[in-house]
Design a protein around this motif. Structure first.
Motif, PDB file in Angstrom:
ATOM      1  N   VAL A   1     -66.275 -94.371  43.689  1.00  0.00           N
ATOM      2  CA  VAL A   1     -65.308 -93.722  44.191  1.00  0.00           C
ATOM      3  C   VAL A   1     -63.889 -94.268  43.469  1.00  0.00           C
ATOM      4  O   VAL A   1     -64.002 -95.290  42.816  1.00  0.00           O
ATOM      5  N   GLY A   2     -62.909 -93.269  43.165  1.00  0.00           N
ATOM      6  CA  GLY A   2     -61.882 -93.141  42.403  1.00  0.00           C
ATOM      7  C   GLY A   2     -61.895 -92.902  40.936  1.00  0.00           C
ATOM      8  O   GLY A   2     -62.825 -92.031  40.635  1.00  0.00           O
ATOM      9  N   GLY A   3     -61.370 -93.600  40.116  1.00  0.00           N
ATOM     10  CA  GLY A   3     -61.322 -93.106  38.729  1.00  0.00           C
ATOM     11  C   GLY A   3     -62.497 -93.448  37.879  1.00  0.00           C
ATOM     12  O   GLY A   3     -62.901 -92.843  36.942  1.00  0.00           O
ATOM     13  N   GLY A   4     -63.266 -94.413  38.239  1.00  0.00           N
ATOM     14  CA  GLY A   4     -64.556 -94.904  37.580  1.00  0.00           C
ATOM     15  C   GLY A   4     -64.523 -95.903  36.648  1.00  0.00           C
ATOM     16  O   GLY A   4     -63.476 -96.710  36.819  1.00  0.00           O
ATOM     17  N   PHE A   5     -65.027 -96.120  35.694  1.00  0.00           N
ATOM     18  CA  PHE A   5     -65.238 -97.123  34.753  1.00  0.00           C
ATOM     19  C   PHE A   5     -65.176 -98.696  35.629  1.00  0.00           C
ATOM     20  O   PHE A   5     -64.590 -99.616  35.058  1.00  0.00           O
ATOM     21  N   GLY A   6     -66.006 -98.788  36.709  1.00  0.00           N
ATOM     22  CA  GLY A   6     -65.985-100.030  37.407  1.00  0.00           C
ATOM     23  C   GLY A   6     -65.604 -99.753  38.921  1.00  0.00           C
ATOM     24  O   GLY A   6     -65.619 -98.480  39.424  1.00  0.00           O
ATOM     25  N   GLY A   7     -64.865-100.393  39.519  1.00  0.00           N
ATOM     26  CA  GLY A   7     -64.415-100.516  40.997  1.00  0.00           C
ATOM     27  C   GLY A   7     -65.501-100.586  42.100  1.00  0.00           C
ATOM     28  O   GLY A   7     -66.638-100.947  41.835  1.00  0.00           O
TER      29      GLY A   7
ATOM     30  N   ASP B   1     -54.007 -90.339  45.593  1.00  0.00           N
ATOM     31  CA  ASP B   1     -53.701 -91.709  46.294  1.00  0.00           C
ATOM     32  C   ASP B   1     -52.587 -91.838  46.930  1.00  0.00           C
ATOM     33  O   ASP B   1     -52.525 -92.296  48.089  1.00  0.00           O
ATOM     34  N   GLN B   2     -51.746 -91.339  46.306  1.00  0.00           N
ATOM     35  CA  GLN B   2     -50.217 -91.394  47.284  1.00  0.00           C
ATOM     36  C   GLN B   2     -50.165 -90.496  48.262  1.00  0.00           C
ATOM     37  O   GLN B   2     -49.686 -90.735  49.254  1.00  0.00           O
TER      38      GLN B   2
ATOM     39  N   THR C   1     -40.094-104.355  57.402  1.00  0.00           N
ATOM     40  CA  THR C   1     -41.441-104.659  56.464  1.00  0.00           C
ATOM     41  C   THR C   1     -42.084-103.258  56.435  1.00  0.00           C
ATOM     42  O   THR C   1     -42.037-102.482  57.541  1.00  0.00           O
ATOM     43  N   ALA C   2     -42.555-102.877  55.485  1.00  0.00           N
ATOM     44  CA  ALA C   2     -43.221-101.745  55.220  1.00  0.00           C
ATOM     45  C   ALA C   2     -44.598-102.094  54.858  1.00  0.00           C
ATOM     46  O   ALA C   2     -44.978-103.026  54.241  1.00  0.00           O
ATOM     47  N   PHE C   3     -45.583-101.128  55.221  1.00  0.00           N
ATOM     48  CA  PHE C   3     -46.967-101.231  55.114  1.00  0.00           C
ATOM     49  C   PHE C   3     -47.658 -99.773  54.374  1.00  0.00           C
ATOM     50  O   PHE C   3     -47.305 -99.004  55.115  1.00  0.00           O
ATOM     51  N   ALA C   4     -48.188 -99.962  53.355  1.00  0.00           N
ATOM     52  CA  ALA C   4     -48.998 -98.732  53.002  1.00  0.00           C
ATOM     53  C   ALA C   4     -50.283 -99.062  52.773  1.00  0.00           C
ATOM     54  O   ALA C   4     -50.649 -99.971  52.138  1.00  0.00           O
ATOM     55  N   PRO C   5     -51.197 -98.149  53.181  1.00  0.00           N
ATOM     56  CA  PRO C   5     -52.600 -98.393  53.025  1.00  0.00           C
ATOM     57  C   PRO C   5     -53.319 -97.938  51.672  1.00  0.00           C
ATOM     58  O   PRO C   5     -52.565 -96.978  51.158  1.00  0.00           O
ATOM     59  N   GLY C   6     -54.374 -98.677  51.305  1.00  0.00           N
ATOM     60  CA  GLY C   6     -55.193 -98.299  50.050  1.00  0.00           C
ATOM     61  C   GLY C   6     -55.852 -96.800  50.834  1.00  0.00           C
ATOM     62  O   GLY C   6     -55.725 -96.329  51.669  1.00  0.00           O
TER      63      GLY C   6
ATOM     64  N   SER D   1     -57.374 -97.802  45.270  1.00  0.00           N
ATOM     65  CA  SER D   1     -55.933 -97.389  45.320  1.00  0.00           C
ATOM     66  C   SER D   1     -54.867 -98.647  45.720  1.00  0.00           C
ATOM     67  O   SER D   1     -54.140 -98.251  46.542  1.00  0.00           O
ATOM     68  N   SER D   2     -55.020 -99.566  45.057  1.00  0.00           N
ATOM     69  CA  SER D   2     -53.913-100.744  45.251  1.00  0.00           C
ATOM     70  C   SER D   2     -52.840-100.365  44.618  1.00  0.00           C
ATOM     71  O   SER D   2     -51.447-100.537  45.259  1.00  0.00           O
TER      72      SER D   2
END
Ligand code: GLA
Length: 338
Positions: free
Chosen positions: A304-310, A151-152, A2-7, A104-105
């Motif tokens: 936070v992030g790209g904008g245009f919502g979120g 994000d990555q 099982t792998a887990f990666a955070p936002g 960053s989903s």
């Protein structure tokens, strides 16, 4: 396996990554989990548990498809293209990052898919900066969003209790202790969903590239404010945001080092104003969410992030009660096999 990666949340440094600039993100505890079991041959069978949706394909036959399937097909194709000898796998994807929320989903999904596919194939992942670039190609070439590496890198290199100062010109990553002196960082959903590929994100990126072309430079990192002011609109405003945002990242790191949280708050406010007025990526709903955080006692708040919502991010003063629907975010460890 099982792998887990955070936002991730980004304390400051927005729309700077694809401009060779600076940012200060951190991995959060919400993320995407991928469970993988080996499957004979070169077949992938994937299920997105939350969506109750499935996909299956064979290596070499994967073509671009919309939605979450693009990430799975892209992850397999890019890992193969990079020379990893993958085995077939059955993948079960589940996640707790709100989709399209600016946390960053997408990167969490790319990164956990890659770690799971490598793990189930008995392969070691190698250099994480190279893996971040590979994950970013999934997004640019399979999903169609021309995003940068913010994000990555945050998802792969996150550290407990630290933000990461990333210099996107050199790809140097320096952990910075995030000691908040009783303040809290919280995010709040603006209620407006965005998809980077479809929003104005690619357009902003193209405008920055055009500003560079007009100035005869490779990246906005090389540009000074007086140079930027000579550009015609909207390029002058776009470049001004990037130049001043890099400076704000630099100032935020110093303020954190002196534990001057009110200076950090003021820098978050200045970042939001610049994103709203110069880079023009805010919306009425995002501005309203920022105002709600301020009313709740935030000493600084911004999109936070790209904008245009979120989502928006706020720094709450000690003792201030966060709005009921806010989510406290703390820096946690990066992506891993569980
Ligand atoms: C999105 C992209 C990142 C970055 C931010 C804005 O999250 O995926 O690469 O450009 O927007 O800072």
């Amino acid at each position: 396996m099982t792998a887990f990666a955070p936002g991730r949340a980004n304390l400051i440094g927005e729309h700077t990554d694809y401009n060779g600039g600076l940012a200060l993100p951190f991995a959060i505890s919400e993320g995407v989990t991928v469970r993988a079991e080996p499957l004979a041959g070169s077949r992938i069978e994937a299920v997105a548990c939350d969506l109750e949706a499935r996909d299956s394909f064979s290596f070499g036959q994967a073509r671009a498809v919309p939605g979450w399937r693009a990430f799975v097909r892209g992850a397999v194709a890019e890992l193969l293209r990079a020379g990893f000898r993958l085995r077939g796998a059955r993948l079960a994807i589940s996640g707790r990052v709100p989709r399209g929320a600016g946390l960053s989903s997408s990167a969490a999904l790319e990164v956990s898919l890659c770690l799971a596919l490598l793990g189930v194939s008995g392969l070691t992942e190698g250099d994480r900066i190279e893996l971040a670039k590979l994950c970013s190609r999934i997004e640019t070439e399979w999903v169609g969003a021309q995003t940068g590496l913010l994000d990555q890198l945050a998802s792969l290199l996150g550290e407990r209790e630290r933000a990461l100062r990333i210099d996107f010109r050199s790809l140097e990553v320096t952990p910075v202790a995030l000691e908040l002196e009783g303040h809290k960082l919280v995010t709040l959903d603006s209620g407006e969903r965005h998809a980077n590929a479809a929003s104005g994100y690619n357009q902003r990126r193209a405008e920055c590239a055009r500003a560079c072309e007009l100035l005869g430079v490779d990246s906005l990192r090389e540009v000074t404010l007086p140079d930027a002011e000579r550009l015609p609109p909207p390029f002058a405003q776009r470049a001004r945001h990037v130049i001043t945002e890099n400076e704000r990242v630099h100032l935020t790191v110093s303020a954190l080092q002196r534990r001057d949280l009110s200076a950090v708050g003021a820098l978050l406010d200045a970042s939001h104003e610049s994103l709203r007025d110069c880079f023009q990526v805010s919306t009425t709903a995002v501005d309203a969410a920022v105002a709600r955080l301020r009313e709740a006692g935030a000493i600084g708040a911004r999109l936070v992030g790209g904008g245009f919502g979120g989502h928006v991010l706020g720094l709450l003063a000690p003792g201030a009660a966060p709005p009921r629907d806010a989510l406290e975010v703390r820096p946690g460890p990066g992506a891993r096999l569980l």
